[in-house]
Design a protein around this motif. Sequence first.
Motif, short mmCIF file in Angstrom:
data_model
loop_
_atom_site.label_atom_id
_atom_site.label_comp_id
_atom_site.label_asym_id
_atom_site.label_seq_id
_atom_site.Cartn_x
_atom_site.Cartn_y
_atom_site.Cartn_z
N UNK A 44 12.23 -52.18 31.38
CA UNK A 44 10.81 -51.46 31.66
C UNK A 44 11.27 -51.16 33.02
N UNK A 45 11.81 -51.33 33.63
CA UNK A 45 11.86 -51.06 35.60
C UNK A 45 12.79 -50.17 35.45
N UNK A 46 13.34 -50.19 36.55
CA UNK A 46 14.45 -49.08 37.17
C UNK A 46 15.48 -50.10 37.71
N UNK A 78 14.36 -44.68 39.65
CA UNK A 78 13.65 -44.06 38.55
C UNK A 78 13.24 -42.86 38.34
N UNK A 79 13.78 -41.35 38.24
CA UNK A 79 13.97 -40.57 38.16
C UNK A 79 12.90 -39.69 37.09
N UNK A 80 12.65 -38.94 37.45
CA UNK A 80 11.54 -37.64 36.28
C UNK A 80 12.49 -37.75 34.96
N UNK A 81 13.47 -37.94 34.54
CA UNK A 81 14.13 -38.36 32.77
C UNK A 81 16.30 -38.80 33.41
N UNK A 82 16.30 -39.61 32.45
CA UNK A 82 17.10 -40.38 32.99
C UNK A 82 18.09 -39.36 31.01
N UNK A 83 19.24 -39.45 32.12
CA UNK A 83 20.00 -38.64 30.93
C UNK A 83 21.01 -40.11 29.90
N UNK A 141 20.09 -48.72 20.10
CA UNK A 141 19.03 -49.05 20.65
C UNK A 141 19.37 -49.38 22.45
N UNK A 142 20.32 -50.26 22.99
CA UNK A 142 20.66 -50.72 24.24
C UNK A 142 20.78 -49.35 24.74
N UNK A 143 21.03 -48.45 24.18
CA UNK A 143 21.32 -47.38 25.23
C UNK A 143 20.10 -46.73 25.39
N UNK A 144 19.72 -46.48 24.68
CA UNK A 144 18.26 -46.31 24.79
C UNK A 144 16.80 -46.87 25.53
N UNK A 145 17.12 -48.73 25.29
CA UNK A 145 16.34 -49.17 26.43
C UNK A 145 16.58 -49.57 27.62
N UNK A 146 17.71 -49.13 27.81
CA UNK A 146 18.35 -49.33 29.63
C UNK A 146 17.95 -47.87 29.93
N UNK A 147 18.00 -46.67 29.25
CA UNK A 147 17.21 -45.22 29.71
C UNK A 147 15.80 -44.92 30.35
N UNK A 148 15.23 -46.40 28.98
CA UNK A 148 13.66 -45.63 29.28
C UNK A 148 13.27 -46.55 30.70
N UNK A 149 14.53 -47.48 31.15
CA UNK A 149 14.40 -48.06 32.45
C UNK A 149 14.87 -47.14 34.06
N UNK A 150 15.73 -46.19 33.33
CA UNK A 150 16.26 -45.93 34.64
C UNK A 150 15.30 -44.12 34.99
N UNK A 151 14.40 -43.87 33.47
CA UNK A 151 13.25 -42.83 33.83
C UNK A 151 12.12 -42.65 32.85
#
Length: 339
Positions: A44-46, A78-83, A141-151
Amino acid sequence: MSSATPKGQLAATILTVSGLILISLVAFVPLPTSTLESRPHVVRSYDSAFAAAMRQQRSDDSVAAPNGRSIVLGHGHATARSIVLLHGFTNSPHQFDSLADVFYHEGDNVYVPRLPNHAERGSDPAALARLTADTLRDAADRAVDIGRGLGDSVIVVGLSGGGTMAAWIAQSRGDVRRVVVIAPLIGVSHVPWAFEVPVVAIALRLPEITHADPRDARQPDRELGWSTHGVGQILRLGLAARRASVMSPPATRDIRILLNANDRTISRSAVLGLGRRWQQHGAAVQVFELPDSLGLPHDVIDPRQRVRRTDIVYPVVRALADGETPPARFATPIPWRSQ
């Protein structure tokens, strides 16, 4: 006149029939994919997401070849979006290193995970035989999970085997804003559609066949060659997405597909069939194709390729990730009515 005895002819017939039965069992016994559903554990968090990516890097360092570890580029918040960038079969995160820098300098946080069994020190393509569709699902799944916190929103871009994972993410994860699927390995070139599933079953159930090209000391993070079991497992994950798309709309509603007219590796028709089902389910799906005149190989991303046009490909991928239309002289849009 044949010199074979009746008993010899009978034995040969029995062996032939037995072989055909064995091949039928291997090829046509149902191939299960129902276990390959998403199992998210969103970060959930950056700070938590960046720490998780750093732990992945430390884990990679125990086994990864030089340049083979996961890449995380963070701005400290956290940025507006994560890639999220997913590299190809037999390659490593280094394949996306240059493009990751482009996104990072444009203000995005970027995560490029090392895929399972890839870029291991001293390994060869035989290591990829340990790959499974389940571990690829977990990695996606894990890549998206981490991406969710980054942006605040997540953009996923995947090539080849990573493109298969991106297609699975598009079908399975509704918490992704946009997915860019580049030349996904969900079907093999020149295999008729009726034999696509049997080919996957044969690749998975018959003994492993590995082809290894001579190692390149300048690219220790790459396994130069291929593994039939590894390819089969990637195709199985793609099959899971394709089967799910028949009955269910994609969870991600904005999907961009990029093909390469000079690609002789993947099945173009399989990719377009999946995209068409997504589009029929009401998702916003656009397909673009790099022209044959560029003469590009299957891997259009890695700047280490002998034939490369990153000056064209990178702006195209950036435009697709941004939800924009790339210049037609670089990538031709393919309208659904012409497919």
